[in-house]
Design a protein around this motif. Structure first.
Motif, short mmCIF file in Angstrom:
data_model
loop_
_atom_site.label_atom_id
_atom_site.label_comp_id
_atom_site.label_asym_id
_atom_site.label_seq_id
_atom_site.Cartn_x
_atom_site.Cartn_y
_atom_site.Cartn_z
N PHE A 187 -29.52 -0.49 20.59
CA PHE A 187 -28.74 -1.68 20.20
C PHE A 187 -29.06 -2.14 18.78
O PHE A 187 -29.01 -3.32 18.47
CB PHE A 187 -29.00 -2.81 21.21
N ASP A 188 -29.43 -1.17 17.91
CA ASP A 188 -29.83 -1.56 16.55
C ASP A 188 -28.68 -1.54 15.55
O ASP A 188 -28.89 -1.85 14.37
CB ASP A 188 -30.97 -0.66 16.06
N GLY A 189 -27.46 -1.20 16.01
CA GLY A 189 -26.31 -1.27 15.09
C GLY A 189 -25.88 0.06 14.53
O GLY A 189 -24.79 0.16 13.96
N SER A 233 -28.72 -7.39 11.00
CA SER A 233 -27.74 -6.56 10.28
C SER A 233 -26.57 -6.18 11.18
O SER A 233 -25.71 -5.39 10.78
CB SER A 233 -28.43 -5.30 9.75
N LEU A 234 -26.52 -6.71 12.40
CA LEU A 234 -25.42 -6.40 13.32
C LEU A 234 -24.15 -7.15 12.89
O LEU A 234 -24.23 -8.24 12.31
CB LEU A 234 -25.80 -6.84 14.74
N PRO A 235 -22.97 -6.59 13.17
CA PRO A 235 -21.73 -7.31 12.82
C PRO A 235 -21.60 -8.60 13.63
O PRO A 235 -22.02 -8.67 14.78
CB PRO A 235 -20.62 -6.31 13.17
N VAL A 236 -21.02 -9.60 12.98
CA VAL A 236 -20.90 -10.93 13.59
C VAL A 236 -19.44 -11.39 13.51
O VAL A 236 -18.78 -11.19 12.49
CB VAL A 236 -21.80 -11.96 12.86
N ARG A 238 -12.42 5.67 20.07
CA ARG A 238 -13.39 5.04 19.19
C ARG A 238 -14.51 6.02 18.84
O ARG A 238 -14.99 6.76 19.69
CB ARG A 238 -14.01 3.83 19.88
N GLU A 239 -14.90 5.98 17.57
CA GLU A 239 -16.08 6.75 17.15
C GLU A 239 -17.24 5.78 17.10
O GLU A 239 -17.15 4.74 16.44
CB GLU A 239 -15.85 7.37 15.77
N TRP A 240 -18.31 6.10 17.81
CA TRP A 240 -19.44 5.17 17.89
C TRP A 240 -20.35 5.36 16.68
O TRP A 240 -21.39 5.99 16.76
CB TRP A 240 -20.19 5.35 19.20
N VAL A 241 -19.90 4.85 15.56
CA VAL A 241 -20.70 4.88 14.34
C VAL A 241 -20.72 3.47 13.77
O VAL A 241 -19.81 2.67 14.01
CB VAL A 241 -20.13 5.86 13.29
#
Ligand code: G3P
Ligand code: CA
Length: 317
Positions: free
Chosen positions: A187-189, A212-215, A306-309
């Motif tokens: 779960f580090d982004g 640094s995660l999207p908000v 979705r690409e998980w990047v």
């Protein structure tokens, strides 16, 4: 075939054209299971989250509050009356911030009912209010056992306004749980599988500074042009009501580099899912992930999975 084109050259051209078309295909907008598959099972229970996962949701959405002893739990309302059987426990406090986690575990989670939610009485006996830790454990276990990533989109549900001690403690507890060593770095982004959200601008700004995660800034009204620069300085996207997401709204948010997610869809108005997908939103919060997925396929056939990047995050100075 023109004489100067060999069959090999033609095959190469066809392959290149197909590849370019595939690369330019739009990525599927997100199906975000709002409070789990809350159309069918009591909201914010592990069973509602698991059903959403089985239905194919991209993300599950836990709203978070802190118990009296500081445990982050998945619940939307401060008052426990609408979604638990607290009425059968008259000696217990009726607000989540006044009750301990242990006391909360003795309550049955129930549905609030209404056209957009599971009927009262839906689901098996013994449904509980889960901690945020349990929710992340479920996603980590899923990933470890199947390789499948399902994203998590936790919301800091505030009590009072701004960055008061309760709201800050909740935001800190949420970030600490996401970063807990037992999750590895899931779960580090890096995989784009975590999005944070709040209605409160001070909390959004705090999350942006601390992580640094999207908000996402939640806003019942589509933000005005005057409001957008401040929002764009603290957030990566905006979550607004579906009825607000007209072409003007989408255009001005996109122009500021913000993605747009809309809430809250359900089987009370199933066709709204397809309308939102056709209008170009980046994701929908829905109580009925199965309906959303069917309508996404109908509205946007051929959209890329979705690409998980990790998404490019906005620079915040
Ligand atoms: O967080 C997006 C959407 O869930 C906002 O509405 O009140 O259900 O949290 P609410
Ligand atoms: Ca929410």
């Amino acid at each position: 075939m023109p004489s100067h084109l060999s069959s090999l050259t033609l095959a190469l051209l066809v392959a290149l054209t197909c590849n370019a078309a595939a690369q330019s295909a739009r990525e599927r907008p997100l199906v975000i299971a709002h409070r789990g598959a809350s159309q069918y099972l009591p909201e914010h229970t592990m069973e509602a989250y698991r059903l959403a996962i089985r239905q194919g949701a991209d993300f599950i959405e836990p709203d978070l509050l802190l118990t009296a002893d500081g445990i982050a739990v998945a619940r939307h309302d401060r008052a426990l009356g609408a979604t638990t059987n607290i009425a059968s426990h008259p000696t217990l406090p009726s607000n989540i911030d006044q009750i301990t986690f242990r006391q909360l575990q003795g309550l049955q989670a129930i549905s609030r009912g209404g056209a957009a939610y599971a009927p009262p009485g839906a689901g098996p006996a013994g449904l509980r209010v889960p901690s945020f830790a349990e929710v992340l454990d479920e996603l980590r276990t899923l990933h470890a056992s199947t390789g499948r990533i399902v994203g998590v989109y936790p919301e800091v549900k505030t009590i009072g306004q701004g960055l008061n001690s309760y709201n800050r403690a909740l935001a800190d507890a949420m970030l600490a749980e996401l970063a807990h060593p037992r999750h590895g770095r899931l779960f580090d982004g890096r995989r784009g599988n975590v999005i944070l959200q709040s209605f409160d601008g001070e909390v959004v700004a705090y999350l942006s500074r601390q992580s640094s995660l999207p908000v996402v800034q939640l806003s019942p009204q589509c933000p005005t042009r005057a409001d957008i620069p401040a929002i764009a300085a603290r957030a990566d996207g905006v979550g607004t009501q579906a009825a607000q997401a007209d072409a003007d709204c989408l255009q001005r948010l996109r122009a500021a580099g913000l993605f747009v997610h809309v809430y809250t869809l359900s089987n009370a108005n199933p066709d709204l899912h397809a309308t939102m997908f056709r209008n170009g939103v980046n994701g929908v919060f829905t109580n009925a992930p199965d309906t959303a997925i069917a309508q996404r396929e109908q509205a946007l056939p051929g959209a890329r999975p979705r690409e998980w990047v990790a998404p490019a995050r906005r620079r915040r100075d």
